[in-house]
Design a protein around this motif. Structure first.
Motif, mmCIF file in Angstrom:
data_model
loop_
_atom_site.group_PDB
_atom_site.id
_atom_site.type_symbol
_atom_site.label_atom_id
_atom_site.label_comp_id
_atom_site.label_asym_id
_atom_site.label_seq_id
_atom_site.Cartn_x
_atom_site.Cartn_y
_atom_site.Cartn_z
ATOM 1 N N VAL A 43 131.897 39.990 59.614
ATOM 2 C CA VAL A 43 131.556 40.967 58.546
ATOM 3 C C VAL A 43 132.393 40.877 57.445
ATOM 4 C CG1 VAL A 43 130.653 42.500 60.617
ATOM 5 C CG2 VAL A 43 133.036 42.785 59.665
ATOM 6 N N SER A 44 131.829 41.299 56.265
ATOM 7 C CA SER A 44 132.218 41.138 55.046
ATOM 8 C C SER A 44 133.541 42.068 54.814
ATOM 9 C CB SER A 44 131.272 41.425 53.863
ATOM 10 O OG SER A 44 130.947 42.898 53.821
ATOM 11 N N GLY A 45 134.492 42.190 53.714
ATOM 12 C CA GLY A 45 135.354 43.088 53.677
ATOM 13 C C GLY A 45 135.054 44.363 52.920
ATOM 14 N N GLN A 46 133.587 44.641 52.979
ATOM 15 C CA GLN A 46 132.934 45.928 52.289
ATOM 16 C C GLN A 46 132.116 46.578 53.365
ATOM 17 O OE1 GLN A 46 132.106 42.970 48.780
ATOM 18 N NE2 GLN A 46 131.735 44.966 47.925
ATOM 19 N N GLY A 69 135.959 40.507 61.295
ATOM 20 C CA GLY A 69 135.679 40.030 59.843
ATOM 21 C C GLY A 69 136.793 39.929 58.891
ATOM 22 N N TYR A 70 136.578 39.903 57.709
ATOM 23 C CA TYR A 70 137.592 39.892 56.664
ATOM 24 C C TYR A 70 137.770 40.928 55.792
ATOM 25 C CZ TYR A 70 136.665 35.042 57.965
ATOM 26 O OH TYR A 70 136.625 33.916 58.892
ATOM 27 N N ASN A 71 138.923 41.064 55.281
ATOM 28 C CA ASN A 71 139.320 42.155 54.116
ATOM 29 C C ASN A 71 138.733 41.164 52.961
ATOM 30 O OD1 ASN A 71 140.479 44.206 55.466
ATOM 31 N ND2 ASN A 71 142.297 42.967 55.995
ATOM 32 N N LEU A 72 138.749 42.008 51.759
ATOM 33 C CA LEU A 72 138.416 41.144 50.421
ATOM 34 C C LEU A 72 139.431 40.340 49.835
ATOM 35 C CD1 LEU A 72 136.813 44.020 48.357
ATOM 36 C CD2 LEU A 72 135.970 42.179 49.378
ATOM 37 N N ASP A 73 140.794 40.136 50.535
ATOM 38 C CA ASP A 73 141.690 39.364 49.978
ATOM 39 C C ASP A 73 141.508 38.065 51.183
ATOM 40 O OD1 ASP A 73 142.916 40.082 52.375
ATOM 41 O OD2 ASP A 73 144.573 40.840 51.687
#
Length: 210
Positions: A43-46, A69-73
C-alpha cells in the motif's frame, strides 16, 4: 438475527468495520497477533477517506489483518486493518478523497472523486475494503460472529493474495446496510467497480470528504 450499531467504533485507530460487539473487536485483535496479512500489493504512504449516504451489501465477511507498504519517504511500514468483503455492494452518493502533502511550491494537493449520485449508485462485485477507521449506522441480517475465517461461506471468503490464518476469527452475514458512512482506508480491491456519474477534481489545499 438483526444487530444494529450506531455511532463511531474506534480501538487505538484499529477501527473494525461493522462490528456489533466489543468482544468481536477483541477477537479481531487476536487475528492480528496470528500474523494475518492483507492486500496482495504494497500500500502507498497515503490513506484515503470515503463517505457514502448508504451502502447496501450482500454476502459479507470480515477478518483482521495487516497492510504492509511504505511511508512517503520510502521507508517500510505496516497498518492494522479490518478487511471487509462483499459479494455485491451498492453505494449512494460516494465521495473519495486523498491528500498529498508537502509538494514544492504548492503545499498540499487534494484529489477528490465523486460518484453514485442522481439515483444511480456505485456498484461493485467481490469488493474488499481494508479499513482503519469507520463511523456509520449499521444493520446486519443473518450474522455469525466468531466463525473461522477459512470456513466463512456467506461472503466472498479470504481475498486471493491475502495471507490470513484460515482458523482465525471472522464474522459473516447474509446482508448489511450502512448509512451515513465515514471511513479511512488503506486499500480497496474489487472484481468489478462501476462508478456512475464519475466526477474527479484536483485542487490545492486540504479538501477531504469529511
Amino acid at each position: 438475527m438483526e444487530s444494529q450499531v450506531r455511532g463511531g467504533t474506534r480501538w487505538k485507530r484499529f477501527a473494525v468495520v461493522m462490528v456489533p460487539s466489543v468482544a468481536a473487536t477483541a477477537a479481531i485483535g487476536v487475528a492480528l497477533a496470528q500474523g494475518a496479512l492483507a492486500a496482495s500489493f504494497s500500500v502507498s504512504g497515503q490513506s484515503f477517506k470515503v463517505t457514502a449516504d448508504r451502502l447496501d451489501g450482500t454476502g459479507f465477511v470480515q477478518y483482521g489483518a495487516i497492510d504492509s507498504g511504505y511511508n512517503l519517504d520510502g521507508s517500510k511500514t505496516a497498518h492494522p486493518v479490518a478487511v471487509s468483503g462483499f459479494k455485491t455492494a451498492s453505494l449512494t452518493n460516494m465521495c473519495q478523497s486523498v491528500v498529498t502533502p508537502n509538494i514544492p511550491l504548492l503545499g498540499s494537493v487534494s484529489l477528490t472523486l465523486k460518484a453514485g449520485g442522481n439515483g444511480t449508485p456505485v456498484e461493485a462485485e467481490n469488493l474488499y475494503v481494508d479499513v482503519e477507521d469507520l463511523e456509520a449506522n449499521a444493520v446486519f441480517h443473518g450474522i455469525d460472529i466468531g466463525v473461522a475465517a477459512g470456513s466463512a461461506t456467506k461472503g466472498p471468503g479470504i481475498s486471493k493474495g491475502d495471507t490470513a490464518n484460515p482458523y482465525g476469527f471472522a464474522q459473516q452475514a447474509d446482508s448489511a446496510t450502512l448509512t451515513d458512512v465515514k471511513q479511512t482506508a488503506w486499500a480497496t480491491t474489487a472484481g468489478t467497480f462501476k462508478l456512475s456519474g464519475l466526477k474527479m477534481s484536483v485542487s490545492k489545499g486540504v479538501k477531504e470528504c469529511y
